[in-house]
Design a protein around this motif. Structure first.
Motif, PDB file in Angstrom:
ATOM      1  N   GLU A 161       0.954  -1.286   0.005  1.00  0.00           N
ATOM      2  CA  GLU A 161       0.020   0.021  -0.109  1.00  0.00           C
ATOM      3  C   GLU A 161       0.901   1.325  -0.060  1.00  0.00           C
ATOM      4  O   GLU A 161       0.531   2.333  -0.803  1.00  0.00           O
ATOM      5  CB  GLU A 161      -1.061   0.087   1.237  1.00  0.00           C
ATOM      6  CG  GLU A 161      -1.916   1.303   1.250  1.00  0.00           C
ATOM      7  CD  GLU A 161      -2.924   0.980   2.250  1.00  0.00           C
ATOM      8  OE1 GLU A 161      -3.798   2.151   2.604  1.00  0.00           O
ATOM      9  OE2 GLU A 161      -2.658   0.302   3.252  1.00  0.00           O
ATOM     10  N   LEU A 162       1.972   1.267   0.985  1.00  0.00           N
ATOM     11  CA  LEU A 162       2.721   2.528   0.830  1.00  0.00           C
ATOM     12  C   LEU A 162       3.749   2.391  -0.188  1.00  0.00           C
ATOM     13  O   LEU A 162       3.839   3.753  -0.860  1.00  0.00           O
ATOM     14  CB  LEU A 162       3.652   2.317   1.902  1.00  0.00           C
ATOM     15  CG  LEU A 162       2.866   2.457   3.440  1.00  0.00           C
ATOM     16  CD1 LEU A 162       3.653   2.213   4.653  1.00  0.00           C
ATOM     17  CD2 LEU A 162       2.252   3.852   3.663  1.00  0.00           C
ATOM     18  N   SER A 163       3.849   1.229  -1.015  1.00  0.00           N
ATOM     19  CA  SER A 163       5.092   1.433  -2.077  1.00  0.00           C
ATOM     20  C   SER A 163       4.212   1.905  -3.444  1.00  0.00           C
ATOM     21  O   SER A 163       4.641   2.801  -4.020  1.00  0.00           O
ATOM     22  CB  SER A 163       5.262  -0.017  -2.443  1.00  0.00           C
ATOM     23  OG  SER A 163       6.154  -0.465  -1.436  1.00  0.00           O
ATOM     24  N   GLY A 164       2.718   1.498  -3.372  1.00  0.00           N
ATOM     25  CA  GLY A 164       1.806   2.046  -4.428  1.00  0.00           C
ATOM     26  C   GLY A 164       1.825   3.632  -4.471  1.00  0.00           C
ATOM     27  O   GLY A 164       1.532   4.228  -5.372  1.00  0.00           O
ATOM     28  N   ASN A 165       1.532   3.902  -3.178  1.00  0.00           N
ATOM     29  CA  ASN A 165       1.421   5.613  -2.895  1.00  0.00           C
ATOM     30  C   ASN A 165       2.601   6.298  -3.314  1.00  0.00           C
ATOM     31  O   ASN A 165       2.610   7.227  -3.912  1.00  0.00           O
ATOM     32  CB  ASN A 165       1.033   5.810  -1.496  1.00  0.00           C
ATOM     33  CG  ASN A 165      -0.186   5.440  -0.986  1.00  0.00           C
ATOM     34  OD1 ASN A 165      -1.091   4.926  -1.764  1.00  0.00           O
ATOM     35  ND2 ASN A 165      -0.500   5.200   0.390  1.00  0.00           N
ATOM     36  N   ALA A 166       3.873   5.377  -3.038  1.00  0.00           N
ATOM     37  CA  ALA A 166       5.081   6.386  -3.555  1.00  0.00           C
ATOM     38  C   ALA A 166       5.253   6.253  -4.971  1.00  0.00           C
ATOM     39  O   ALA A 166       5.819   7.032  -5.562  1.00  0.00           O
ATOM     40  CB  ALA A 166       6.328   5.520  -2.661  1.00  0.00           C
ATOM     41  N   ALA A 167       4.615   4.993  -5.529  1.00  0.00           N
ATOM     42  CA  ALA A 167       4.609   5.267  -7.080  1.00  0.00           C
ATOM     43  C   ALA A 167       3.751   5.985  -7.876  1.00  0.00           C
ATOM     44  O   ALA A 167       4.214   6.704  -8.567  1.00  0.00           O
ATOM     45  CB  ALA A 167       4.504   3.620  -7.474  1.00  0.00           C
ATOM     46  N   ARG A 168       2.609   6.341  -7.102  1.00  0.00           N
ATOM     47  CA  ARG A 168       1.863   7.297  -7.474  1.00  0.00           C
ATOM     48  C   ARG A 168       2.378   8.725  -7.477  1.00  0.00           C
ATOM     49  O   ARG A 168       2.274   9.523  -8.474  1.00  0.00           O
ATOM     50  CB  ARG A 168       0.282   7.166  -6.664  1.00  0.00           C
ATOM     51  CG  ARG A 168      -0.494   7.995  -7.584  1.00  0.00           C
ATOM     52  CD  ARG A 168      -2.113   7.780  -6.564  1.00  0.00           C
ATOM     53  NE  ARG A 168      -2.333   6.542  -6.358  1.00  0.00           N
ATOM     54  CZ  ARG A 168      -2.921   6.264  -5.342  1.00  0.00           C
ATOM     55  NH1 ARG A 168      -3.446   6.970  -4.302  1.00  0.00           N
ATOM     56  NH2 ARG A 168      -3.418   4.962  -5.169  1.00  0.00           N
ATOM     57  N   LEU A 182      11.541   3.431  -0.219  1.00  0.00           N
ATOM     58  CA  LEU A 182      10.871   4.815   0.209  1.00  0.00           C
ATOM     59  C   LEU A 182       9.788   4.635   1.096  1.00  0.00           C
ATOM     60  O   LEU A 182       9.819   5.155   2.363  1.00  0.00           O
ATOM     61  CB  LEU A 182      10.647   5.721  -1.033  1.00  0.00           C
ATOM     62  CG  LEU A 182      11.838   6.325  -1.843  1.00  0.00           C
ATOM     63  CD1 LEU A 182      10.939   6.807  -3.092  1.00  0.00           C
ATOM     64  CD2 LEU A 182      12.459   7.327  -1.288  1.00  0.00           C
ATOM     65  N   ALA A 183       9.012   3.662   0.808  1.00  0.00           N
ATOM     66  CA  ALA A 183       7.821   3.097   1.645  1.00  0.00           C
ATOM     67  C   ALA A 183       8.060   2.807   3.250  1.00  0.00           C
ATOM     68  O   ALA A 183       7.905   3.188   4.131  1.00  0.00           O
ATOM     69  CB  ALA A 183       7.191   1.960   0.960  1.00  0.00           C
ATOM     70  N   ILE A 184       9.111   1.945   3.044  1.00  0.00           N
ATOM     71  CA  ILE A 184       9.637   1.331   4.335  1.00  0.00           C
ATOM     72  C   ILE A 184      10.357   2.311   5.208  1.00  0.00           C
ATOM     73  O   ILE A 184      10.332   2.504   6.396  1.00  0.00           O
ATOM     74  CB  ILE A 184      10.648  -0.091   4.134  1.00  0.00           C
ATOM     75  CG1 ILE A 184       9.740  -1.134   3.451  1.00  0.00           C
ATOM     76  CG2 ILE A 184      11.402  -0.454   5.244  1.00  0.00           C
ATOM     77  CD1 ILE A 184      10.386  -2.198   3.180  1.00  0.00           C
ATOM     78  N   ARG A 185      11.402   3.168   4.486  1.00  0.00           N
ATOM     79  CA  ARG A 185      12.232   3.937   5.236  1.00  0.00           C
ATOM     80  C   ARG A 185      11.516   5.355   5.776  1.00  0.00           C
ATOM     81  O   ARG A 185      11.884   5.805   6.640  1.00  0.00           O
ATOM     82  CB  ARG A 185      13.269   4.655   4.488  1.00  0.00           C
ATOM     83  CG  ARG A 185      14.361   3.401   4.083  1.00  0.00           C
ATOM     84  CD  ARG A 185      15.058   2.735   5.455  1.00  0.00           C
ATOM     85  NE  ARG A 185      15.879   1.734   4.890  1.00  0.00           N
ATOM     86  CZ  ARG A 185      16.022   0.322   5.245  1.00  0.00           C
ATOM     87  NH1 ARG A 185      15.153   0.120   6.220  1.00  0.00           N
ATOM     88  NH2 ARG A 185      16.788  -0.488   4.950  1.00  0.00           N
ATOM     89  N   ASN A 186      10.430   5.846   5.107  1.00  0.00           N
ATOM     90  CA  ASN A 186       9.500   6.855   5.471  1.00  0.00           C
ATOM     91  C   ASN A 186       8.494   6.235   6.589  1.00  0.00           C
ATOM     92  O   ASN A 186       7.871   7.371   7.119  1.00  0.00           O
ATOM     93  CB  ASN A 186       8.989   7.275   4.241  1.00  0.00           C
ATOM     94  CG  ASN A 186       9.878   8.113   3.513  1.00  0.00           C
ATOM     95  OD1 ASN A 186      10.947   8.796   4.030  1.00  0.00           O
ATOM     96  ND2 ASN A 186       9.713   8.264   2.215  1.00  0.00           N
TER      97      ASN A 186
END
Length: 222
Positions: A161-168, A182-186
């Motif tokens: 979910e967080l990775s998809g938001n970062a891709a968007r 970026l999703a994990i570190r943020n």
């Protein structure tokens, strides 16, 4: 005379039971229906899922050895989740695991129903049960693989979910290892869980030290 045709046996490639790519993709389509994932991104997610499995199993096996129990039940898995995952992540994971075990025990084992279907999960309970039996030489309770499958599915859903938001945010329609990093570190709790892990092809977090920034000078007006 008729000659008999020789039947050539096709070589069947052995299954890789440590791969969860099919099920990760199903979870991705639940979270972000319009987003895809690259081959490297899928490999990173699969390694992340296996890391969750190994971390929880280590704690659960230690608890069984300390309590001198030969059966690894869902109670040991639950305690292993609380010891492994930090903060709110552990609370939500325990809630998902308890819900899956309750649904599994209440449903009747009808013909053709898989254990994953009875628990309402996408991740394969049977495959996780096989992996647990490979690591733990004693008995494995019926609820333990259901509980662990629910925890693994919840963790990969959070990351996707967080990775998809970062891709968007980067105007991309496919998740790559950079977006996963970026999703994990943020996220504070996900970063705390995987702080000593590195992500292949993920790059680094953009950060410039304050000492390297140009000093602001006050403009003098006359």
């Amino acid at each position: 005379m008729r000659t008999k045709k020789k039947t050539v046996r096709k070589y069947r490639k052995p299954r890789d039971y440590s791969s969860f790519s099919t099920y990760i993709y199903k979870v991705l389509k639940q979270v972000h229906p319009d987003t895809g994932i690259s081959k490297l991104g899928m490999a990173v997610c699969n390694d992340y899922v296996m890391d969750v499995f190994n971390s929880v199993m280590e704690e659960a096996m230690k608890l069984c050895e300390i309590n001198k129990r030969t059966t690894l039940s869902s109670r040991e898995v639950q305690t292993g989740v609380r010891l492994t995952l930090p903060g709110e992540l552990a609370k939500h994971a325990v809630s998902e695991g308890t819900k899956a075990v309750t649904k599994f025990s209440c449903s009747d084992g009808g013909r053709g129903n898989t254990r994953s279907g009875r628990a309402g999960l996408q991740f394969p309970v049977g495959r996780i049960h096989r992996l647990m039996r490979e690591k733990w030489k004693g008995r494995v309770g019926s609820g333990a693989p259901v509980y662990l499958a629910a925890v693994m599915e919840y963790m990969v859903a959070e990351v996707l979910e967080l990775s998809g938001n970062a891709a968007r945010d980067n105007r991309k329609c496919r998740i790559i290892p950079r977006h996963i990093l970026l999703a994990i570190r943020n996220d504070e709790e996900l970063n705390n869980f995987s702080r000593d892990k590195s992500i292949a092809s993920g790059g680094v977090i953009p950060m410039i030290h304050m000492a390297l920034l140009p000093k602001k000078t006050k403009s003098s007006h006359y």
